[in-house]
Design a protein around this motif. Structure first.
Motif, short mmCIF file in Angstrom:
data_model
loop_
_atom_site.label_atom_id
_atom_site.label_comp_id
_atom_site.label_asym_id
_atom_site.label_seq_id
_atom_site.Cartn_x
_atom_site.Cartn_y
_atom_site.Cartn_z
N ALA A 28 0.83 -1.20 0.00
CA ALA A 28 0.00 0.00 0.00
C ALA A 28 0.87 1.25 0.00
O ALA A 28 1.89 1.32 0.69
CB ALA A 28 -0.93 -0.01 1.21
N VAL A 29 0.46 2.22 -0.78
CA VAL A 29 1.22 3.46 -0.94
C VAL A 29 0.43 4.58 -0.26
O VAL A 29 -0.76 4.76 -0.54
CB VAL A 29 1.44 3.78 -2.43
N SER A 30 1.07 5.33 0.59
CA SER A 30 0.39 6.40 1.32
C SER A 30 0.24 7.66 0.46
O SER A 30 1.05 7.91 -0.44
CB SER A 30 1.15 6.75 2.61
N ILE A 31 -0.78 8.43 0.79
CA ILE A 31 -0.99 9.72 0.14
C ILE A 31 0.24 10.61 0.37
O ILE A 31 0.69 11.31 -0.53
CB ILE A 31 -2.25 10.41 0.71
N ALA A 32 0.81 10.55 1.58
CA ALA A 32 1.97 11.37 1.91
C ALA A 32 3.16 11.05 1.00
O ALA A 32 3.86 11.97 0.54
CB ALA A 32 2.36 11.18 3.37
N SER A 33 3.38 9.76 0.72
CA SER A 33 4.52 9.41 -0.13
C SER A 33 4.29 9.82 -1.58
O SER A 33 5.22 10.29 -2.24
CB SER A 33 4.85 7.92 -0.02
N ILE A 34 3.06 9.69 -2.06
CA ILE A 34 2.77 10.15 -3.42
C ILE A 34 2.94 11.67 -3.48
O ILE A 34 3.54 12.19 -4.41
CB ILE A 34 1.33 9.76 -3.84
N SER A 35 2.44 12.35 -2.47
CA SER A 35 2.52 13.80 -2.39
C SER A 35 3.97 14.26 -2.47
O SER A 35 4.31 15.20 -3.22
CB SER A 35 1.88 14.29 -1.09
N GLU A 36 4.83 13.61 -1.72
CA GLU A 36 6.24 13.98 -1.68
C GLU A 36 6.91 13.74 -3.02
O GLU A 36 7.63 14.60 -3.54
CB GLU A 36 6.94 13.19 -0.59
N ARG A 37 6.68 12.55 -3.61
CA ARG A 37 7.33 12.22 -4.88
C ARG A 37 6.81 13.05 -6.05
O ARG A 37 7.57 13.42 -6.94
CB ARG A 37 7.16 10.74 -5.20
N GLN A 38 5.51 13.33 -6.04
CA GLN A 38 4.89 14.00 -7.19
C GLN A 38 4.69 15.50 -7.00
O GLN A 38 4.24 16.18 -7.90
CB GLN A 38 3.54 13.35 -7.50
N ILE A 57 2.48 17.09 -5.18
CA ILE A 57 1.05 17.40 -5.23
C ILE A 57 0.58 17.41 -3.78
O ILE A 57 0.94 16.53 -3.00
CB ILE A 57 0.27 16.32 -6.02
N SER A 58 -0.23 18.39 -3.42
CA SER A 58 -0.65 18.49 -2.02
C SER A 58 -1.47 17.26 -1.60
O SER A 58 -2.21 16.69 -2.41
CB SER A 58 -1.47 19.76 -1.78
N GLU A 59 -1.31 16.88 -0.35
CA GLU A 59 -2.04 15.73 0.18
C GLU A 59 -3.55 15.94 0.11
O GLU A 59 -4.29 15.02 -0.22
CB GLU A 59 -1.62 15.44 1.63
N SER A 60 -3.98 17.15 0.41
CA SER A 60 -5.43 17.40 0.40
C SER A 60 -6.00 17.27 -1.01
O SER A 60 -7.11 16.77 -1.19
CB SER A 60 -5.76 18.78 0.99
N TYR A 61 -5.24 17.69 -2.02
CA TYR A 61 -5.70 17.55 -3.40
C TYR A 61 -5.71 16.07 -3.80
O TYR A 61 -6.65 15.61 -4.45
CB TYR A 61 -4.84 18.39 -4.34
N LEU A 62 -4.69 15.34 -3.41
CA LEU A 62 -4.64 13.91 -3.71
C LEU A 62 -5.82 13.18 -3.07
O LEU A 62 -6.41 12.29 -3.69
CB LEU A 62 -3.32 13.30 -3.23
#
Length: 151
Positions: free
Chosen positions: A25-35, A37-42
Motif C-alpha cells: 500500500a502506498v500512502s498519500i503522503a509518499s505520493i505527495s512527496e514524490r509527485q 502534489i498536495s495531500e489534500s488535493y490527492l
C-alpha cells in the motif's frame, strides 16, 4: 481538448501507485512527496478513483492505496474518464445521438469532430499504466546512465 489538473495530477498519482505497487500500500503522503502534489488535493482525487474501482484503500498501519487490478489492465482513458468525465474535444449533438441540430442533414464537419474524438479515445485507451511505468523506468535508467557518463 485541455485536461484539468484533476486529470493530469490524477494520472501522475496512478502511475506513482503502479510504480510502487511491489512495496504494498502506498500512502498519500509518499505520493505527495514524490509527485509534489498536495495531500489534500490527492485525497480529493482518490475518492472517485476508488469509487470507480481503479484503486482500493488499505487500512491500518502501513495502509494507503493499491491498484484494484493489474497496471497493464488500467488505461490512461480509464483514469481520465473518471477524473475528467467525457474526453470529447468537440461535442456534436448528432454524433452523440441527441439530434436537435438543424444542419445535421448537410453538415460534414460532424465527421471531423467524430474522427477527432475517436482519435483521442483510441490514443488514451491504448496506453496502459503498466506501459507508462515501463517508460518511466527507462527514463530513469537513461538519466542514471547519463550521470555516470559525466562522472
Amino acid at each position: 481538448m485541455k485536461l484539468s489538473t484533476k486529470g493530469r495530477y490524477g494520472l501522475r498519482a496512478m502511475i506513482d501507485l503502479a510504480s510502487h505497487e511491489e512495496e504494498g500500500a502506498v500512502s498519500i503522503a509518499s505520493i505527495s512527496e514524490r509527485q509534489n502534489i498536495s495531500e489534500s488535493y490527492l485525497e480529493q482525487l482518490v475518492r472517485p478513483l476508488r469509487k470507480a474501482g481503479l484503486i482500493e484503500s488499505v487500512r491500518g498501519a502501513g495502509g494507503g492505496y493499491v491498484l484494484a487490478k493489474p497496471a497493464d489492465s488500467i488505461s490512461v482513458g480509464d483514469v481520465l474518464r473518471v477524473l475528467e468525465g467525457g474526453l470529447e474535444a468537440v461535442t456534436c449533438s448528432v454524433n452523440e445521438g441527441l439530434g436537435g441540430c438543424d444542419a445535421a442533414d448537410f453538415c460534414v464537419t460532424r465527421f471531423v469532430w467524430q474522427r477527432i474524438n475517436e482519435g483521442i479515445t483510441n490514443a488514451v485507451d491504448s496506453i496502459s499504466l503498466g506501459e507508462l511505468v515501463w517508460q518511466s523506468r527507462q527514463l530513469e535508467k537513461n538519466r542514471n546512465s547519463d550521470r555516470n557518463d559525466k562522472e
